[in-house]
Design a protein around this motif. Sequence first.
Motif, PDB file in Angstrom:
ATOM      1  N   VAL A   3       1.090  -1.139  -0.072  1.00  0.00           N
ATOM      2  CA  VAL A   3      -0.205  -0.074  -0.133  1.00  0.00           C
ATOM      3  C   VAL A   3       1.021   1.410   0.755  1.00  0.00           C
ATOM      4  CG1 VAL A   3      -1.568   1.527   1.556  1.00  0.00           C
ATOM      5  CG2 VAL A   3      -1.649  -1.417   1.381  1.00  0.00           C
ATOM      6  N   ASN A   4       0.229   2.511  -0.567  1.00  0.00           N
ATOM      7  CA  ASN A   4       1.315   3.750  -0.755  1.00  0.00           C
ATOM      8  C   ASN A   4       0.560   4.328  -0.069  1.00  0.00           C
ATOM      9  OD1 ASN A   4       2.928   2.819  -3.172  1.00  0.00           O
ATOM     10  ND2 ASN A   4       1.591   2.998  -4.410  1.00  0.00           N
ATOM     11  N   ILE A   5       1.370   4.766   0.888  1.00  0.00           N
ATOM     12  CA  ILE A   5       0.770   5.842   2.361  1.00  0.00           C
ATOM     13  C   ILE A   5       1.681   7.263   2.445  1.00  0.00           C
ATOM     14  CG2 ILE A   5       0.805   5.906   4.774  1.00  0.00           C
ATOM     15  CD1 ILE A   5       0.840   2.624   4.896  1.00  0.00           C
ATOM     16  N   ALA A   6       0.961   8.338   3.179  1.00  0.00           N
ATOM     17  CA  ALA A   6       1.257   9.267   2.969  1.00  0.00           C
ATOM     18  C   ALA A   6       0.936   9.697   4.834  1.00  0.00           C
ATOM     19  CB  ALA A   6       0.463  10.832   1.735  1.00  0.00           C
ATOM     20  N   LEU A   7       1.669  10.072   5.106  1.00  0.00           N
ATOM     21  CA  LEU A   7       1.847  10.289   6.614  1.00  0.00           C
ATOM     22  C   LEU A   7       1.989  12.040   6.985  1.00  0.00           C
ATOM     23  CD1 LEU A   7       1.653   9.236   9.200  1.00  0.00           C
ATOM     24  CD2 LEU A   7       4.809   8.827   9.662  1.00  0.00           C
ATOM     25  N   LEU A   8       1.095  12.124   7.521  1.00  0.00           N
ATOM     26  CA  LEU A   8       0.315  13.762   7.925  1.00  0.00           C
ATOM     27  C   LEU A   8       0.973  13.880  10.146  1.00  0.00           C
ATOM     28  CD1 LEU A   8       0.808  16.985   7.523  1.00  0.00           C
ATOM     29  CD2 LEU A   8      -1.769  16.391   7.676  1.00  0.00           C
ATOM     30  N   THR A   9       1.635  14.466  10.361  1.00  0.00           N
ATOM     31  CA  THR A   9       1.996  14.853  11.922  1.00  0.00           C
ATOM     32  C   THR A   9       1.352  16.051  11.469  1.00  0.00           C
ATOM     33  OG1 THR A   9       3.863  13.226  11.983  1.00  0.00           O
ATOM     34  CG2 THR A   9       3.263  14.690  13.567  1.00  0.00           C
ATOM     35  N   VAL A  10       0.638  16.473  12.575  1.00  0.00           N
ATOM     36  CA  VAL A  10      -0.169  17.955  13.556  1.00  0.00           C
ATOM     37  C   VAL A  10       0.687  17.701  14.286  1.00  0.00           C
ATOM     38  CG1 VAL A  10      -1.639  18.815  13.183  1.00  0.00           C
ATOM     39  CG2 VAL A  10      -1.934  17.469  11.531  1.00  0.00           C
ATOM     40  N   THR A  11       1.184  19.327  14.261  1.00  0.00           N
ATOM     41  CA  THR A  11       1.853  19.430  15.985  1.00  0.00           C
ATOM     42  C   THR A  11       2.923  21.010  15.486  1.00  0.00           C
ATOM     43  OG1 THR A  11       3.425  19.498  17.130  1.00  0.00           O
ATOM     44  CG2 THR A  11       4.223  18.926  14.620  1.00  0.00           C
ATOM     45  N   ASP A  12       2.189  21.414  16.850  1.00  0.00           N
ATOM     46  CA  ASP A  12       2.606  22.750  16.604  1.00  0.00           C
ATOM     47  C   ASP A  12       4.444  23.124  17.565  1.00  0.00           C
ATOM     48  OD1 ASP A  12      -0.059  24.627  17.462  1.00  0.00           O
ATOM     49  OD2 ASP A  12       0.497  24.562  15.967  1.00  0.00           O
ATOM     50  N   THR A  13       5.070  21.432  17.851  1.00  0.00           N
ATOM     51  CA  THR A  13       6.480  22.220  18.980  1.00  0.00           C
ATOM     52  C   THR A  13       7.185  20.979  18.645  1.00  0.00           C
ATOM     53  OG1 THR A  13       5.076  20.387  20.297  1.00  0.00           O
ATOM     54  CG2 THR A  13       4.841  22.633  20.670  1.00  0.00           C
ATOM     55  N   LYS A  28       6.780   1.041  11.095  1.00  0.00           N
ATOM     56  CA  LYS A  28       5.758   0.433  11.464  1.00  0.00           C
ATOM     57  C   LYS A  28       5.873  -0.171   9.864  1.00  0.00           C
ATOM     58  CE  LYS A  28       4.991  -0.906  15.601  1.00  0.00           C
ATOM     59  NZ  LYS A  28       5.570  -2.334  15.710  1.00  0.00           N
ATOM     60  N   ILE A  29       5.160   1.016   8.708  1.00  0.00           N
ATOM     61  CA  ILE A  29       4.377   0.993   7.077  1.00  0.00           C
ATOM     62  C   ILE A  29       5.823   0.218   7.125  1.00  0.00           C
ATOM     63  CG2 ILE A  29       5.377   2.326   5.196  1.00  0.00           C
ATOM     64  CD1 ILE A  29       3.621   4.749   7.038  1.00  0.00           C
ATOM     65  N   LYS A  30       7.319  -0.287   6.829  1.00  0.00           N
ATOM     66  CA  LYS A  30       8.447   0.102   6.298  1.00  0.00           C
ATOM     67  C   LYS A  30       8.747  -1.994   6.411  1.00  0.00           C
ATOM     68  CE  LYS A  30      11.529   4.177   6.238  1.00  0.00           C
ATOM     69  NZ  LYS A  30      12.533   4.724   6.030  1.00  0.00           N
ATOM     70  N   GLU A  31       8.627  -1.897   8.280  1.00  0.00           N
ATOM     71  CA  GLU A  31       8.178  -3.608   8.488  1.00  0.00           C
ATOM     72  C   GLU A  31       6.591  -3.915   8.398  1.00  0.00           C
ATOM     73  OE1 GLU A  31       7.969  -2.912  13.327  1.00  0.00           O
ATOM     74  OE2 GLU A  31       9.644  -2.810  13.624  1.00  0.00           O
ATOM     75  N   ALA A  32       5.590  -3.581   7.379  1.00  0.00           N
ATOM     76  CA  ALA A  32       4.798  -3.988   6.998  1.00  0.00           C
ATOM     77  C   ALA A  32       4.562  -3.654   5.333  1.00  0.00           C
ATOM     78  CB  ALA A  32       3.574  -3.703   7.486  1.00  0.00           C
ATOM     79  N   ASN A  33       6.145  -3.813   4.665  1.00  0.00           N
ATOM     80  CA  ASN A  33       6.155  -3.591   3.818  1.00  0.00           C
ATOM     81  C   ASN A  33       5.734  -2.248   2.585  1.00  0.00           C
ATOM     82  OD1 ASN A  33       8.830  -5.319   3.175  1.00  0.00           O
ATOM     83  ND2 ASN A  33       7.038  -7.350   4.046  1.00  0.00           N
ATOM     84  N   HIS A  34       5.064  -1.780   3.484  1.00  0.00           N
ATOM     85  CA  HIS A  34       4.374  -0.870   2.451  1.00  0.00           C
ATOM     86  C   HIS A  34       5.086  -0.316   1.806  1.00  0.00           C
ATOM     87  CE1 HIS A  34       0.534  -2.920   3.231  1.00  0.00           C
ATOM     88  NE2 HIS A  34       0.533  -3.304   4.755  1.00  0.00           N
ATOM     89  N   ILE A  35       4.703   0.978   0.795  1.00  0.00           N
ATOM     90  CA  ILE A  35       5.752   2.325   0.793  1.00  0.00           C
ATOM     91  C   ILE A  35       4.996   3.757   1.075  1.00  0.00           C
ATOM     92  CG2 ILE A  35       6.000   2.997  -1.315  1.00  0.00           C
ATOM     93  CD1 ILE A  35       5.819   0.389  -2.349  1.00  0.00           C
ATOM     94  N   LYS A  60      -3.397   9.633  -7.551  1.00  0.00           N
ATOM     95  CA  LYS A  60      -3.116   8.344  -8.176  1.00  0.00           C
ATOM     96  C   LYS A  60      -2.388   7.731  -6.585  1.00  0.00           C
ATOM     97  CE  LYS A  60      -5.484   9.583 -11.945  1.00  0.00           C
ATOM     98  NZ  LYS A  60      -5.817   9.451 -13.415  1.00  0.00           N
ATOM     99  N   GLU A  61      -1.122   7.551  -6.719  1.00  0.00           N
ATOM    100  CA  GLU A  61      -0.316   6.941  -6.521  1.00  0.00           C
ATOM    101  C   GLU A  61      -0.276   6.849  -4.758  1.00  0.00           C
ATOM    102  OE1 GLU A  61       1.858  10.841  -6.828  1.00  0.00           O
ATOM    103  OE2 GLU A  61       0.599   9.817  -7.924  1.00  0.00           O
ATOM    104  N   ILE A  62      -0.854   7.661  -3.967  1.00  0.00           N
ATOM    105  CA  ILE A  62      -1.102   7.479  -2.823  1.00  0.00           C
ATOM    106  C   ILE A  62      -2.674   6.583  -2.272  1.00  0.00           C
ATOM    107  CG2 ILE A  62      -1.703   8.663  -0.635  1.00  0.00           C
ATOM    108  CD1 ILE A  62      -0.150  10.811  -1.354  1.00  0.00           C
ATOM    109  N   ASP A  63      -2.355   5.770  -1.523  1.00  0.00           N
ATOM    110  CA  ASP A  63      -3.486   4.636  -1.591  1.00  0.00           C
ATOM    111  C   ASP A  63      -4.048   5.238  -0.132  1.00  0.00           C
ATOM    112  OD1 ASP A  63      -3.522   3.468  -4.167  1.00  0.00           O
ATOM    113  OD2 ASP A  63      -1.978   2.529  -2.710  1.00  0.00           O
ATOM    114  N   VAL A  64      -3.962   5.368   0.780  1.00  0.00           N
ATOM    115  CA  VAL A  64      -4.389   5.288   2.184  1.00  0.00           C
ATOM    116  C   VAL A  64      -3.286   7.236   2.767  1.00  0.00           C
ATOM    117  CG1 VAL A  64      -3.750   4.722   4.739  1.00  0.00           C
ATOM    118  CG2 VAL A  64      -3.528   3.213   2.568  1.00  0.00           C
ATOM    119  N   VAL A  65      -3.657   7.790   3.891  1.00  0.00           N
ATOM    120  CA  VAL A  65      -3.269   8.913   4.058  1.00  0.00           C
ATOM    121  C   VAL A  65      -3.431   8.438   5.262  1.00  0.00           C
ATOM    122  CG1 VAL A  65      -3.459  11.355   4.724  1.00  0.00           C
ATOM    123  CG2 VAL A  65      -4.151  10.481   1.792  1.00  0.00           C
TER     124      VAL A  65
END
Length: 84
Positions: A3-13, A28-35, A60-65
């Motif tokens: 699965v192609n994943i995008a990861l957003l951290t929302v933080t002020d600090t 965890k994403i890498k351990e699960a062999n996702h991208i 289109k290349e992102i499956d999960v956010v």
Amino acid sequence: MKVNIALLTVTDTRTFDNDKSGAILVTKIKEANHILIDRKICKDNKDDITSILKEWINKKEIDVVITTGGTGSVSYTHLTLPTT
């Protein structure tokens, strides 16, 4: 299935150097062999969060956010839950 994943951290600090939840999710994403297609950190600002999420859901290349953060002291400035 990868699965192609995008990861957003929302933080002020946090930064990439001290974003613990983001770092755990990357592992965890890498351990699960996702991208991991993209990873960003942004301030707890509705317009910034919305802009990044709209950009990613239109790729289109992102499956999960995945979003993390924005859960510190609850106040009028914490917009992550209503925004996502």
